[in-house]
Scaffold this motif. Sequence first.
Motif: not given
Lengths: 207, 207
Positions: A16, A19-20, A23, A27-28, A32, A37, A65, A67, A71
């Motif tokens: 996860y 992936y985050l 981005l 998008r961060r 999200i 996800i 969430y 993002t 993170i």
Amino acid sequence: MTKNITSQTLQRLPMYLSYLMSLPESRRNGNISATAIAEALGLNDVQVRKDLASVSNGGRPKVGYCTAELISDLGRFLGFDNRDGVVVAGMGNFGRAMLMNKSFADYGFDIVCGFDCDESIVGTEIGGKPVYHISELKGFCERENIRIGIITVPERAAQEVCSEMTEAGIRFILNFAPVHLNAPKGVTIHNENISLTLAMLARYGEQ
Amino acid sequence: MTKNITSQTLQRLPMYLSYLMSLPESRRNGNISATAIAEALGLNDVQVRKDLASVSNGGRPKVGYCTAELISDLGRFLGFDNRDGVVVAGMGNFGRAMLMNKSFADYGFDIVCGFDCDESIVGTEIGGKPVYHISELKGFCERENIRIGIITVPERAAQEVCSEMTEAGIRFILNFAPVHLNAPKGVTIHNENISLTLAMLARYGEQ
């Protein structure tokens, strides 16, 4: 947030986070959903929701969430806001790649320096990190209390470097040399064998 | 030799092969017992005996296995006597390391060539392999029927390279770029994230 997390969940958490963090910045900076996800990673969304709930209480219905917050929660849970010093022995292609890899910092690692026996490299900097002579490895690691080492020296030199590292107090070794290393109890070695990774991927779909 | 092998056994087989292949030549020419393998790898010897019996019928009581034969049996079972062509996109440190890595051949992979956009590298050889311009990647892979690609280009270029590879028929991708790649169904991507490997090793003992 529960602390009795399963090892299955623990294995998915870095996925996860990875992936985050991959981005694009736009998008961060937004929100999200667990569903998004799950879709991106090909996982079940109920599972993803459950996994994330065990490390973050930032999820809101219909919003998802934040993002950046997720993170940060994942990183904190996984210990990525630590600052662990790491040394790299062997300044070949893999070693150079290690010193130049900026992503270690995101995971709480500080690549401190490199070591090599080639006098033409010793004394220079690679990726902004100093390169010292391999004969200084043991003393340096003892003095600086280094616990993590990466071995990218040729096969024939790997065992000697491994022994020096463990004598100096290193407890975790990532080994790129294609050779089985012997180390005392209490030392964990991970053998990074790219050929094998490729074989498992292309022949067995990573089974 | 049984064919209904468990995925647990399958995961251990490359470990046996990797260990045996890392032995000095003198020991590769002799015999080896399941007990010795178990000890070296920190596994249960009953399990090792069972695993090996599923791929080789060369084990003899009190003698053990002829090491070379066991290597060959394991390799054949794992498909390492295939000859699969592989291309590498991106001639940075990781890409160069891939072209210079001799151990791919032991696993049945033939690193065919590298691709880059830097005109000062295009046309040269690295590790005896030619480097072509990245614009030739798609055509080359189609013509040569390449199924496996390694991506070591910078993050910003990775998705484009991935798309070109999959359009050209590549079905397996080993990705070193720290970014999540989208690919059509039927394409398997393995993200090689060294920082994450190190984090799992040093923080969770590879749990």
